[in-house]
Design a protein around this motif. Structure first.
Motif, PDB file in Angstrom:
ATOM      1  N   CYS A  22       0.808  -0.948  -0.002  1.00 32.75           N
ATOM      2  CA  CYS A  22      -0.105  -0.103  -0.087  1.00 32.75           C
ATOM      3  C   CYS A  22       1.005   1.190  -0.116  1.00 32.75           C
ATOM      4  N   CYS A  24       0.887   3.653   1.911  1.00 34.88           N
ATOM      5  CA  CYS A  24       1.676   3.785   3.558  1.00 34.88           C
ATOM      6  C   CYS A  24       2.737   2.869   3.916  1.00 34.88           C
ATOM      7  N   ASN A  26       2.401  -0.376   4.291  1.00 30.49           N
ATOM      8  CA  ASN A  26       1.742  -1.822   4.482  1.00 30.49           C
ATOM      9  C   ASN A  26       1.774  -2.686   3.321  1.00 30.49           C
ATOM     10  N   CYS A 152      -4.275   4.887   0.169  1.00 31.35           N
ATOM     11  CA  CYS A 152      -4.302   4.221   1.427  1.00 31.35           C
ATOM     12  C   CYS A 152      -5.683   4.439   2.248  1.00 31.35           C
ATOM     13  N   ASN A 153      -6.330   3.405   2.860  1.00 32.41           N
ATOM     14  CA  ASN A 153      -7.463   3.564   3.698  1.00 32.41           C
ATOM     15  C   ASN A 153      -7.120   2.178   4.718  1.00 32.41           C
ATOM     16  N   CYS A 154      -6.127   2.092   5.158  1.00 27.60           N
ATOM     17  CA  CYS A 154      -5.535   0.970   6.153  1.00 27.60           C
ATOM     18  C   CYS A 154      -6.216   1.285   7.410  1.00 27.60           C
TER      19      CYS A 154
HETATM   20 ZN   LIG Z   1      -2.090   1.915   3.833  1.00 26.75          ZN
END
Ligand SMILES: [Zn+2]
Length: 159
Positions: A22, A24, A26, A152-154
């Motif tokens: 991702c 971000c 991750n 990113c929507n983690c």
């Molecule tokens: Zn993310």
């Protein structure tokens, strides 16, 4: 490894690296060994770990996307040829990690002529980049409204 454990809810098996992340940072896809530590052959070279991606792909599977894709493979020789090329590419990448005779010629996800697991095809598309796995690319477009690797929507993971 801690993030992977949180994503999967178990200890990740046979991981040798992160194949796609991702934005971000991750992990979204891990690369796995073709043979598990206990000796079991493991044909799935790329494994989708991101929970939101896994969920979005599961929804696609639930609405019959695989059946429709498989029907198109029978009707569209160009699509069938590029899907077969994706299969060959998958095998070539995996062979770089060593030969496992039990799974020679066997890739994953139903390739080269069936569509059995979109999670596998999406993981391959993310790891290889656009233009390698046509049905994985297509599935990524279909889930883009709910999940995309560049947006990113983690969830904040408790690791
Ligand atoms: Zn993310």
């Amino acid at each position: 490894m801690a993030v992977l454990r949180a994503q999967l809810g178990r200890h990740p098996r046979a991981v040798i690296g992160v194949a796609a992340r991702c934005v971000c940072g991750n992990p979204a896809v891990v690369k796995t060994k073709p043979r598990l530590d206990d000796g079991t052959p493991f044909p799935t070279l790329y494994y989708l770990t991101h929970p939101d991606a896994v969920g979005a792909v599961s929804t696609l599977e639930a609405i019959g996307t695989m059946r429709a894709m498989q029907d198109r493979l029978a009707e569209d020789p160009e699509l069938a040829a590029s899907y077969r090329a994706a299969h060959e590419s998958y095998l070539a990448e995996r062979a770089l990690l060593g030969e496992v005779p039990e799974i020679t010629g066997i890739s994953a996800g139903g390739m080269p002529d069936r569509v059995k697991c979109l999670h596998v095809l999406v993981a391959h598309a993310l790891a290889a980049g656009p233009g390698v796995n046509p049905l994985g690319d297509e599935a990524l477009e279909l889930i883009a409204p709910s999940w995309s690797i560049d947006r990113c929507n983690c969830a904040v993971l408790d690791v």
